[in-house]
Design a protein around this motif. Structure first.
Motif, PDB file in Angstrom:
ATOM      1  N   PHE A   1     -12.414  28.518  50.974  1.00  0.00           N
ATOM      2  CA  PHE A   1     -13.123  27.243  50.529  1.00  0.00           C
ATOM      3  C   PHE A   1     -12.823  26.818  49.229  1.00  0.00           C
ATOM      4  CE2 PHE A   1     -16.951  28.117  52.506  1.00  0.00           C
ATOM      5  CZ  PHE A   1     -17.217  27.193  53.303  1.00  0.00           C
ATOM      6  N   VAL A   2     -12.216  27.309  48.353  1.00  0.00           N
ATOM      7  CA  VAL A   2     -11.526  27.116  47.655  1.00  0.00           C
ATOM      8  C   VAL A   2      -9.822  26.662  48.342  1.00  0.00           C
ATOM      9  CG1 VAL A   2      -9.437  28.085  45.476  1.00  0.00           C
ATOM     10  CG2 VAL A   2     -11.328  29.090  45.759  1.00  0.00           C
ATOM     11  N   GLY A   3      -8.885  27.383  49.141  1.00  0.00           N
ATOM     12  CA  GLY A   3      -8.817  26.537  49.575  1.00  0.00           C
ATOM     13  C   GLY A   3      -8.433  24.605  49.764  1.00  0.00           C
ATOM     14  N   ALA A   4      -9.667  24.732  50.526  1.00  0.00           N
ATOM     15  CA  ALA A   4     -10.378  23.676  51.334  1.00  0.00           C
ATOM     16  C   ALA A   4     -10.178  22.805  49.624  1.00  0.00           C
ATOM     17  CB  ALA A   4     -11.324  23.877  51.518  1.00  0.00           C
TER      18      ALA A   4
ATOM     19  N   GLY B   1       1.740  20.402  49.883  1.00  0.00           N
ATOM     20  CA  GLY B   1       1.576  21.835  49.592  1.00  0.00           C
ATOM     21  C   GLY B   1       1.989  22.603  48.328  1.00  0.00           C
ATOM     22  N   TRP B   2       2.699  21.614  47.997  1.00  0.00           N
ATOM     23  CA  TRP B   2       3.711  22.231  46.628  1.00  0.00           C
ATOM     24  C   TRP B   2       2.405  22.610  45.055  1.00  0.00           C
ATOM     25  CZ3 TRP B   2       3.265  18.695  42.242  1.00  0.00           C
ATOM     26  CH2 TRP B   2       4.560  19.619  41.142  1.00  0.00           C
TER      27      TRP B   2
ATOM     28  N   ALA C   1      -6.443  25.627  53.154  1.00  0.00           N
ATOM     29  CA  ALA C   1      -6.044  24.396  52.184  1.00  0.00           C
ATOM     30  C   ALA C   1      -4.874  23.438  53.224  1.00  0.00           C
ATOM     31  CB  ALA C   1      -5.181  25.068  51.510  1.00  0.00           C
ATOM     32  N   ALA C   2      -4.599  24.388  54.920  1.00  0.00           N
ATOM     33  CA  ALA C   2      -3.013  23.553  55.536  1.00  0.00           C
ATOM     34  C   ALA C   2      -4.224  23.237  56.673  1.00  0.00           C
ATOM     35  CB  ALA C   2      -2.728  24.489  56.358  1.00  0.00           C
TER      36      ALA C   2
ATOM     37  N   GLU D   1       0.826  17.726  58.465  1.00  0.00           N
ATOM     38  CA  GLU D   1       0.626  18.637  59.791  1.00  0.00           C
ATOM     39  C   GLU D   1       1.062  19.410  58.703  1.00  0.00           C
ATOM     40  OE1 GLU D   1       1.907  18.810  63.106  1.00  0.00           O
ATOM     41  OE2 GLU D   1       1.424  16.661  62.606  1.00  0.00           O
ATOM     42  N   ILE D   2       0.218  21.041  59.383  1.00  0.00           N
ATOM     43  CA  ILE D   2       0.120  22.449  58.711  1.00  0.00           C
ATOM     44  C   ILE D   2       2.017  22.561  58.431  1.00  0.00           C
ATOM     45  CG2 ILE D   2      -0.154  25.148  59.195  1.00  0.00           C
ATOM     46  CD1 ILE D   2      -2.696  23.927  60.532  1.00  0.00           C
ATOM     47  N   ARG D   3       2.900  22.354  59.848  1.00  0.00           N
ATOM     48  CA  ARG D   3       4.557  22.826  59.519  1.00  0.00           C
ATOM     49  C   ARG D   3       4.444  22.055  58.399  1.00  0.00           C
ATOM     50  NH1 ARG D   3       7.926  20.106  61.425  1.00  0.00           N
ATOM     51  NH2 ARG D   3       6.665  18.446  62.743  1.00  0.00           N
ATOM     52  N   VAL D   4       4.290  20.495  57.545  1.00  0.00           N
ATOM     53  CA  VAL D   4       4.535  20.401  56.755  1.00  0.00           C
ATOM     54  C   VAL D   4       3.995  20.257  55.241  1.00  0.00           C
ATOM     55  CG1 VAL D   4       4.256  18.437  55.341  1.00  0.00           C
ATOM     56  CG2 VAL D   4       5.086  17.854  58.084  1.00  0.00           C
ATOM     57  N   PHE D   5       3.388  20.908  55.852  1.00  0.00           N
ATOM     58  CA  PHE D   5       1.935  21.429  53.940  1.00  0.00           C
ATOM     59  C   PHE D   5       2.674  23.015  53.868  1.00  0.00           C
ATOM     60  CE2 PHE D   5      -0.429  24.462  52.099  1.00  0.00           C
ATOM     61  CZ  PHE D   5      -1.504  23.723  51.813  1.00  0.00           C
ATOM     62  N   PHE D   6       3.049  23.413  55.014  1.00  0.00           N
ATOM     63  CA  PHE D   6       4.148  24.699  54.462  1.00  0.00           C
ATOM     64  C   PHE D   6       5.546  24.711  54.157  1.00  0.00           C
ATOM     65  CE2 PHE D   6       0.699  26.793  56.734  1.00  0.00           C
ATOM     66  CZ  PHE D   6      -0.052  27.870  56.022  1.00  0.00           C
ATOM     67  N   SER D   7       6.057  24.143  54.720  1.00  0.00           N
ATOM     68  CA  SER D   7       7.237  23.596  54.393  1.00  0.00           C
ATOM     69  C   SER D   7       7.835  22.977  52.623  1.00  0.00           C
ATOM     70  CB  SER D   7       7.732  22.598  55.065  1.00  0.00           C
ATOM     71  OG  SER D   7       7.919  20.714  54.903  1.00  0.00           O
ATOM     72  N   GLY D   8       6.070  22.191  52.529  1.00  0.00           N
ATOM     73  CA  GLY D   8       5.808  21.927  50.832  1.00  0.00           C
ATOM     74  C   GLY D   8       6.109  23.240  50.536  1.00  0.00           C
ATOM     75  N   VAL D   9       5.102  24.422  50.971  1.00  0.00           N
ATOM     76  CA  VAL D   9       4.535  25.700  49.694  1.00  0.00           C
ATOM     77  C   VAL D   9       6.224  26.643  50.024  1.00  0.00           C
ATOM     78  CG1 VAL D   9       3.870  27.828  50.132  1.00  0.00           C
ATOM     79  CG2 VAL D   9       2.595  25.454  50.660  1.00  0.00           C
TER      80      VAL D   9
END
Lengths: 245, 279, 252
Positions: free
Chosen positions: C60-63, C83-84, C165-166, C176-184
């Protein structure tokens, strides 16, 4: 009249009451004895409708309190006065406020009358000087007496006392027994009394029940109890170390 | 699986129940326990709301509860929220410095996020820790010393008598404390920005980004958290069993589940708010 | 005035007591005098107790981070920054703090209650009578396993929070989950992760010390245990936020 029929209750896997049936006639003083953890307190909590049985029922004047909702139970409970084993005094209220509490909640008496009744009760248990103290500033015996005052202040038709003399010296104990006995006679109330002070209890009761491991192993008049040949009852009444217990 | 299959086919008959069997049994028991707990919690929630409207008013009880809540948490909340305000401004300024270096809007954004979420969500965590533990300990020790039963003997419904005053007091005081922590965070944040990043307080104090939507969200959260904490902790207190040690467990459960309730509610309210106001 | 004075005296008394306890614990490491069986048992129990609630909280914190960010994301259509932003806040601040708070409520409070009960039932004196050192038998294993376990739980919680969060970013904002993690991964360095983990070690130390101290200092029978649990949770929470503040400035 209070009638208990085939009452059973478990807490988790541990049976606390096992098929208990008994009838208490109106106006009698019923003593309940038995070793620790034999289900005495659980039984009286069922009678007051504080617990709901797994099986069986408790009827107060023909009304099954075990099957009622909380609201109707409350109506029946208001005819009870009850002293708890650990007194259950409200920590946040003074002695006088504790004794006045049932009157405030259950009756429509005015403040002046409530004050008079409270003073009379406190005088009866010898605690007039302590009326403005808080419960945690009292000794164990004093707390017990406040509990007794609170249980009897509404002059209920039914009274329940769980260990009314625990923590009291022998002289005060006997005085308390005599006081409760005299008042029960005067009010013609039906009383249920648990006590480990078997000798003192036997001087005042009309009938006696004995519990053992969740079962009611004996029930009868005082004379029957004293004459009983049941090994458990004999041993318990005499306090012998030899015997089946 | 193998153990379960063997147990099912009767091979190795009547030995100990197999691993799978025990696992399924455990799962079943906890599901039943969970369902029972949920039903009890729901009934306490409904009855609290019912008695808040229809219950018997006890003179001064709500005021006393309000005083206790405020007294317990004012100092605690002020200190912690001050630190949080400092950390937040510090982080936002360093991050902005790394990217654009324009600290003009830091104050405005800070105020907006404080009003919309942070004051309420972090403040409620604090209140849940302090007030939730207090409520559960009080009610729990009344349960194990039979005081709750004594109340029931006097026609004082425990929910009406014990939870409702704390519920009303908490809704009001949580809101008050959170508004107070908004003020603390703003002042401390302003001083941090001024002292460490040379942002003039007059530039920092920029409420142009705070609009009715942020205020609505902030207020809704205050009310929801204020309502949830006493009900969750009251539930934990009323279900206490097992003597004085049980009171310890009840406080623990109250803290954990009150914090969790605020997180869950925050999630729900924020999501709904986003779709209503911003999407 | 007098109340304030008394408050200051009692706070410094408690702080002193905690430092003395820390010194006693550290002495048991030279040479190491630790009950390894107790240590393993505690690790297992603490992990078991908190795995579920920490995971649930983390999701939930992520969300919530994504929901909070989404207002700005829509305004500036800054989808790549989600993501960042979420990663930064989760890894550096919210992840370690909230997981530590949950851990203190569950494991720390539990530990205080257990030790407190042992004190009031004179089990600690019983250990001494058997000439077993209560610090090395009871306290050191708990101390060590709390610090280690909180560290491990923070790693676990961080991962779950990032995935939460993703996933929520995908559902709510269509990122996209991929975009999120590339931000991270591109906009955050390993340092951002390490700061959070260093913090979790410090929080573990605080929770372990305060929960053991208040447990051992229980006075006044069973009701004292309840009060001790309360003080321990509150002291841990204050300690966590104060330590977070100092660490934030110290490590940069």
């Amino acid at each position: 009249m209070i009638r208990v029929t085939a009452l059973s209750k478990r807490f988790g896997r541990k049976p606390a009451l096992d098929d208990v049936s008994v009838e208490l006639p109106q106006g009698a003083l019923w003593g309940l004895i038995g070793p620790g953890a034999s289900g005495k307190t659980v039984l009286i909590k069922h009678v007051a409708g504080l617990l709901t049985p797994d099986r069986g029922k408790v009827e107060i004047e023909g009304q099954n309190i075990s099957a009622m909702g909380e609201v109707s139970r409350q109506r029946l409970r208001s005819r009870f006065g009850m002293l708890f084993q650990q007194n259950a005094l409200f920590d946040s209220l003074t002695v006088a406020e504790n004794v006045a509490f049932p009157l405030r909640r259950l009756t429509s008496l005015g403040e002046r009358e409530i004050g008079e009744r409270v003073d009379e009760r406190l005088a009866r248990v010898g605690l007039t000087d302590f009326r403005d103290r808080y419960p945690n500033a009292l000794s164990g015996g004093q707390r017990k007496r406040v509990g007794i005052a609170r249980a009897t202040v509404t002059r209920s038709e039914y009274v329940i006392f769980d260990e009314p003399t625990a923590g009291l010296d022998p002289v005060t104990s006997q005085k308390i027994f005599d006081l409760l006995h005299a008042e029960q006679r005067a009010m013609k109330s039906t009383a249920l009394m648990i006590s480990s002070d078997v000798a003192g209890l036997m001087t005042v009761v009309d009938r006696v029940g004995m519990m053992l491991r969740g079962k009611l192993v004996f029930e009868g008049t005082r004379e029957e109890a004293l004459a009983s040949r049941d090994p458990y009852v004999r041993q318990f009444l005499r306090g012998d170390t030899e015997g089946p217990l | 699986m193998a153990a379960g299959a063997r147990a099912a086919s009767g091979e190795g008959a009547r030995r100990e129940p197999g691993r799978v069997h025990r696992f399924v049994e455990g799962l079943g028991t906890s599901a039943v326990d969970g369902a029972r707990a949920a039903r009890l919690f729901y009934s306490i929630l409904i009855r609290t709301l019912y008695y808040s409207v229809r219950g018997r008013r006890e003179k001064g009880a709500v005021l006393r509860a309000m005083y206790q809540i405020g007294n317990r948490s004012l100092f605690f909340i002020t200190v912690v929220m001050g630190f949080i305000g400092m950390i937040m401004v510090y982080h936002s300024c360093t991050q902005v410095n790394r990217i654009t270096g324009d600290l003009h809007l830091v104050g405005a954004t800070f105020l907006q996020i404080v009003v919309r979420d942070f004051a309420a969500s972090i403040g409620a965590t604090m209140i849940a820790t302090r007030v939730g533990a207090g409520i559960a300990a009080e009610i729990g020790s009344m349960v194990v010393t039979d005081q709750v039963d004594a109340l029931r003997m006097c026609a004082a419904e425990p929910i009406d008598y014990l939870i409702v005053p704390r519920f009303k007091a908490s809704v009001v005081m949580t809101t008050v404390l959170i508004v107070w922590s908004m003020a603390v965070m703003t002042v401390i944040g302003m001083l941090t920005a001024w002292g460490m990043f040379d942002v003039n307080p007059r530039i920092f104090w920029n409420t142009s980004m705070v609009d009715y939507r942020d205020l609505t969200m902030g207020l809704t959260k205050c009310l929801a958290f204020g309502a949830a904490i006493p009900i969750v902790s009251g539930y934990c207190g009323l279900t206490t069993f097992g003597g004085a040690e049980g009171v310890g467990w009840a406080t623990t459960r109250a803290v954990v589940w009150s914090i969790f309730a605020t997180i869950l509610l925050n999630f729900v309210i924020s999501t709904v708010g986003f779709y209503v106001f911003w999407a | 005035m007098r109340r304030v004075g008394r408050g200051i005296v009692s706070v410094s008394q408690q702080a002193g007591g905690i430092l003395v306890l820390l010194a006693k614990i550290l002495r048991r490491f030279f040479p190491p005098d630790i009950d390894y069986f107790e240590f393993k048992r505690n690790l297992h129990k603490m992990g078991n107790k908190s795995l579920f609630i920490v995971g649930l909280t983390a999701v939930f914190v992520g969300a919530i981070m994504v929901v909070q960010a989404s207002v700005y994301v829509q305004q500036f259509s800054a989808y790549a920054f989600v993501g960042w932003g979420a990663g930064f806040v989760i890894l550096r601040e919210l992840g370690p703090i909230l997981i530590a708070l949950m851990f203190s409520g569950r494991v720390g409070a539990n530990n205080t209650a257990e030790l407190g009960t042992m004190v009031v039932t004179e089990q600690i004196d019983g250990l001494r009578a058997l000439s077993i050192d209560p610090i090395s038998y009871l306290i050191v294993p708990r101390f060590l396993s709390m610090i280690l376990m909180l560290f491990a739980l923070t790693v676990y919680g961080n991962i779950i929070a990032l995935f939460g969060a993703a996933a929520f970013g995908q559902v709510m904002l269509g990122i996209e989950i991929r975009v999120f993690f590339s931000g991270v991964t591109t906009m955050l360095g390993p340092w951002d992760l390490w700061i959070g983990l260093i913090k979790s070690l410090a929080f573990g130390l605080i929770i372990a010390l305060s929960s053991c101290y208040y447990g051992l200092a229980v006075r006044g029978g069973a009701p004292g245990v309840g009060r001790a649990v309360n003080s321990s949770v509150v002291a841990s929470a204050v300690g966590i936020f104060v330590a977070d503040y100092f660490l934030t400035f110290l490590v940069d």
